[in-house]
Design a protein around this motif. Structure first.
Motif, PDB file in Angstrom:
ATOM      1  N   ASP A  62       0.817  -1.220   0.000  1.00  0.00           N
ATOM      2  CA  ASP A  62       0.000   0.000   0.000  1.00  0.00           C
ATOM      3  C   ASP A  62       0.849   1.268   0.000  1.00  0.00           C
ATOM      4  O   ASP A  62       0.445   2.299  -0.547  1.00  0.00           O
ATOM      5  CB  ASP A  62      -0.932   0.007   1.207  1.00  0.00           C
ATOM      6  N   SER A  63       2.017   1.203   0.613  1.00  0.00           N
ATOM      7  CA  SER A  63       2.844   2.405   0.732  1.00  0.00           C
ATOM      8  C   SER A  63       3.421   2.877  -0.595  1.00  0.00           C
ATOM      9  O   SER A  63       3.885   4.020  -0.692  1.00  0.00           O
ATOM     10  CB  SER A  63       3.987   2.147   1.722  1.00  0.00           C
ATOM     11  N   VAL A  64       3.407   2.020  -1.613  1.00  0.00           N
ATOM     12  CA  VAL A  64       4.000   2.393  -2.894  1.00  0.00           C
ATOM     13  C   VAL A  64       2.993   2.377  -4.042  1.00  0.00           C
ATOM     14  O   VAL A  64       3.346   2.755  -5.168  1.00  0.00           O
ATOM     15  CB  VAL A  64       5.191   1.468  -3.247  1.00  0.00           C
ATOM     16  N   LYS A  65       1.775   1.959  -3.784  1.00  0.00           N
ATOM     17  CA  LYS A  65       0.766   1.912  -4.842  1.00  0.00           C
ATOM     18  C   LYS A  65       0.582   3.285  -5.477  1.00  0.00           C
ATOM     19  O   LYS A  65       0.478   4.293  -4.780  1.00  0.00           O
ATOM     20  CB  LYS A  65      -0.568   1.426  -4.275  1.00  0.00           C
ATOM     21  N   GLY A  66       0.559   3.292  -6.782  1.00  0.00           N
ATOM     22  CA  GLY A  66       0.376   4.542  -7.501  1.00  0.00           C
ATOM     23  C   GLY A  66       1.663   5.312  -7.732  1.00  0.00           C
ATOM     24  O   GLY A  66       1.687   6.265  -8.517  1.00  0.00           O
ATOM     25  N   ARG A  67       2.733   4.917  -7.053  1.00  0.00           N
ATOM     26  CA  ARG A  67       4.019   5.602  -7.237  1.00  0.00           C
ATOM     27  C   ARG A  67       5.077   4.689  -7.867  1.00  0.00           C
ATOM     28  O   ARG A  67       5.932   5.154  -8.610  1.00  0.00           O
ATOM     29  CB  ARG A  67       4.554   6.102  -5.891  1.00  0.00           C
ATOM     30  N   PHE A  68       5.018   3.408  -7.547  1.00  0.00           N
ATOM     31  CA  PHE A  68       6.004   2.461  -8.050  1.00  0.00           C
ATOM     32  C   PHE A  68       5.361   1.566  -9.106  1.00  0.00           C
ATOM     33  O   PHE A  68       4.191   1.181  -8.981  1.00  0.00           O
ATOM     34  CB  PHE A  68       6.531   1.577  -6.923  1.00  0.00           C
ATOM     35  N   THR A  69       6.146   1.209 -10.111  1.00  0.00           N
ATOM     36  CA  THR A  69       5.677   0.326 -11.169  1.00  0.00           C
ATOM     37  C   THR A  69       6.746  -0.712 -11.492  1.00  0.00           C
ATOM     38  O   THR A  69       7.908  -0.357 -11.700  1.00  0.00           O
ATOM     39  CB  THR A  69       5.345   1.114 -12.448  1.00  0.00           C
ATOM     40  N   VAL A  70       6.318  -1.950 -11.537  1.00  0.00           N
ATOM     41  CA  VAL A  70       7.219  -3.056 -11.867  1.00  0.00           C
ATOM     42  C   VAL A  70       6.998  -3.467 -13.316  1.00  0.00           C
ATOM     43  O   VAL A  70       5.866  -3.507 -13.795  1.00  0.00           O
ATOM     44  CB  VAL A  70       6.964  -4.262 -10.948  1.00  0.00           C
ATOM     45  N   SER A  71       8.076  -3.766 -13.988  1.00  0.00           N
ATOM     46  CA  SER A  71       7.983  -4.329 -15.328  1.00  0.00           C
ATOM     47  C   SER A  71       9.030  -5.428 -15.474  1.00  0.00           C
ATOM     48  O   SER A  71      10.016  -5.462 -14.733  1.00  0.00           O
ATOM     49  CB  SER A  71       8.180  -3.248 -16.391  1.00  0.00           C
ATOM     50  N   ARG A  72       8.773  -6.303 -16.415  1.00  0.00           N
ATOM     51  CA  ARG A  72       9.684  -7.423 -16.661  1.00  0.00           C
ATOM     52  C   ARG A  72      10.053  -7.468 -18.131  1.00  0.00           C
ATOM     53  O   ARG A  72       9.196  -7.236 -18.985  1.00  0.00           O
ATOM     54  CB  ARG A  72       9.024  -8.764 -16.284  1.00  0.00           C
ATOM     55  N   ASP A  73      11.301  -7.774 -18.395  1.00  0.00           N
ATOM     56  CA  ASP A  73      11.751  -8.060 -19.753  1.00  0.00           C
ATOM     57  C   ASP A  73      12.336  -9.456 -19.712  1.00  0.00           C
ATOM     58  O   ASP A  73      13.519  -9.639 -19.406  1.00  0.00           O
ATOM     59  CB  ASP A  73      12.796  -7.030 -20.202  1.00  0.00           C
ATOM     60  N   ASN A  74      11.492 -10.430 -19.991  1.00  0.00           N
ATOM     61  CA  ASN A  74      11.936 -11.817 -19.852  1.00  0.00           C
ATOM     62  C   ASN A  74      13.040 -12.170 -20.842  1.00  0.00           C
ATOM     63  O   ASN A  74      13.887 -13.025 -20.553  1.00  0.00           O
ATOM     64  CB  ASN A  74      10.751 -12.765 -20.017  1.00  0.00           C
ATOM     65  N   ALA A  75      13.064 -11.522 -21.983  1.00  0.00           N
ATOM     66  CA  ALA A  75      14.114 -11.789 -22.967  1.00  0.00           C
ATOM     67  C   ALA A  75      15.489 -11.400 -22.416  1.00  0.00           C
ATOM     68  O   ALA A  75      16.502 -11.988 -22.786  1.00  0.00           O
ATOM     69  CB  ALA A  75      13.834 -11.033 -24.257  1.00  0.00           C
ATOM     70  N   LYS A  76      15.502 -10.419 -21.532  1.00  0.00           N
ATOM     71  CA  LYS A  76      16.752  -9.965 -20.915  1.00  0.00           C
ATOM     72  C   LYS A  76      16.927 -10.504 -19.502  1.00  0.00           C
ATOM     73  O   LYS A  76      17.891 -10.134 -18.820  1.00  0.00           O
ATOM     74  CB  LYS A  76      16.806  -8.439 -20.876  1.00  0.00           C
ATOM     75  N   ASN A  77      15.981 -11.337 -19.071  1.00  0.00           N
ATOM     76  CA  ASN A  77      16.046 -11.864 -17.704  1.00  0.00           C
ATOM     77  C   ASN A  77      16.148 -10.726 -16.687  1.00  0.00           C
ATOM     78  O   ASN A  77      16.882 -10.806 -15.697  1.00  0.00           O
ATOM     79  CB  ASN A  77      17.241 -12.802 -17.533  1.00  0.00           C
ATOM     80  N   MET A  83      10.358   4.003  -9.680  1.00  0.00           N
ATOM     81  CA  MET A  83       9.899   4.639  -8.439  1.00  0.00           C
ATOM     82  C   MET A  83       9.749   6.134  -8.670  1.00  0.00           C
ATOM     83  O   MET A  83      10.709   6.797  -9.071  1.00  0.00           O
ATOM     84  CB  MET A  83      10.907   4.380  -7.309  1.00  0.00           C
ATOM     85  N   ASN A  84       8.570   6.638  -8.429  1.00  0.00           N
ATOM     86  CA  ASN A  84       8.262   8.055  -8.637  1.00  0.00           C
ATOM     87  C   ASN A  84       7.847   8.714  -7.324  1.00  0.00           C
ATOM     88  O   ASN A  84       7.431   8.036  -6.378  1.00  0.00           O
ATOM     89  CB  ASN A  84       7.149   8.195  -9.672  1.00  0.00           C
ATOM     90  N   ARG A  85       7.962  10.034  -7.308  1.00  0.00           N
ATOM     91  CA  ARG A  85       7.563  10.844  -6.144  1.00  0.00           C
ATOM     92  C   ARG A  85       8.155  10.274  -4.864  1.00  0.00           C
ATOM     93  O   ARG A  85       7.457  10.030  -3.877  1.00  0.00           O
ATOM     94  CB  ARG A  85       6.042  10.924  -6.066  1.00  0.00           C
ATOM     95  N   LEU A  86       9.434  10.078  -4.891  1.00  0.00           N
ATOM     96  CA  LEU A  86      10.114   9.467  -3.752  1.00  0.00           C
ATOM     97  C   LEU A  86      10.094  10.383  -2.535  1.00  0.00           C
ATOM     98  O   LEU A  86      10.162  11.618  -2.657  1.00  0.00           O
ATOM     99  CB  LEU A  86      11.558   9.125  -4.122  1.00  0.00           C
TER     100      LEU A  86
END
Length: 124
Positions: A62-77, A83-86
């Motif tokens: 909950d402390s990071v919802k709306g500010r942090f975003t996770v993404s994956r690039d499986n081809a690059k492992n 992280m925004n608005r730190l």
């Protein structure tokens, strides 16, 4: 060789944005659940996010919802944490982890692999 290595940390000012990377080696991250954790000075480690494999759903604290975003690039492992608005409360050692089962996301299984972490310090 470490199975997971994080990078991208540093000293930033409040309100800034940072992108962390987590690179896996020696295994195929595509079939692992991946998580980000952080540990603030004098505190225990807390989970920031968990991303399942297959459907790649991401659960955020909950402390990071709306500010942090996770993404994956499986081809690059590789997994990223944008992280925004730190704030100073985001300061800590950020680590990534990998689990062979999606059940790590609800705590029913333990994480299998860990990285050493990268330090993020938010201060003016």
């Amino acid at each position: 060789q470490l199975p997971l290595v994080e990078s991208g940390g540093g000293l930033v000012r409040p309100g800034a944005s940072v992108r962390l990377s987590c690179v896996g080696s020696g295994f195929t991250s595509e079939v692992y659940a991946l998580g980000w954790f952080r540990q603030a000075p004098g505190k225990g480690r807390e989970r920031v996010s968990c991303t399942t494999y297959g459907d790649e759903r991401t659960f955020y604290d909950d402390s990071v919802k709306g500010r942090f975003t996770v993404s994956r690039d499986n081809a690059k492992n590789t997994m990223y944490l944008e992280m925004n608005r730190l704030t100073p409360e985001d300061t800590g050692l950020y680590s990534c982890a990998a689990g062979r089962s999606n059940r790590v996301c609800d705590g029913r299984e333990a994480w299998d692999l860990w990285g050493p972490g990268t330090q993020v310090t938010v201060a003016s």
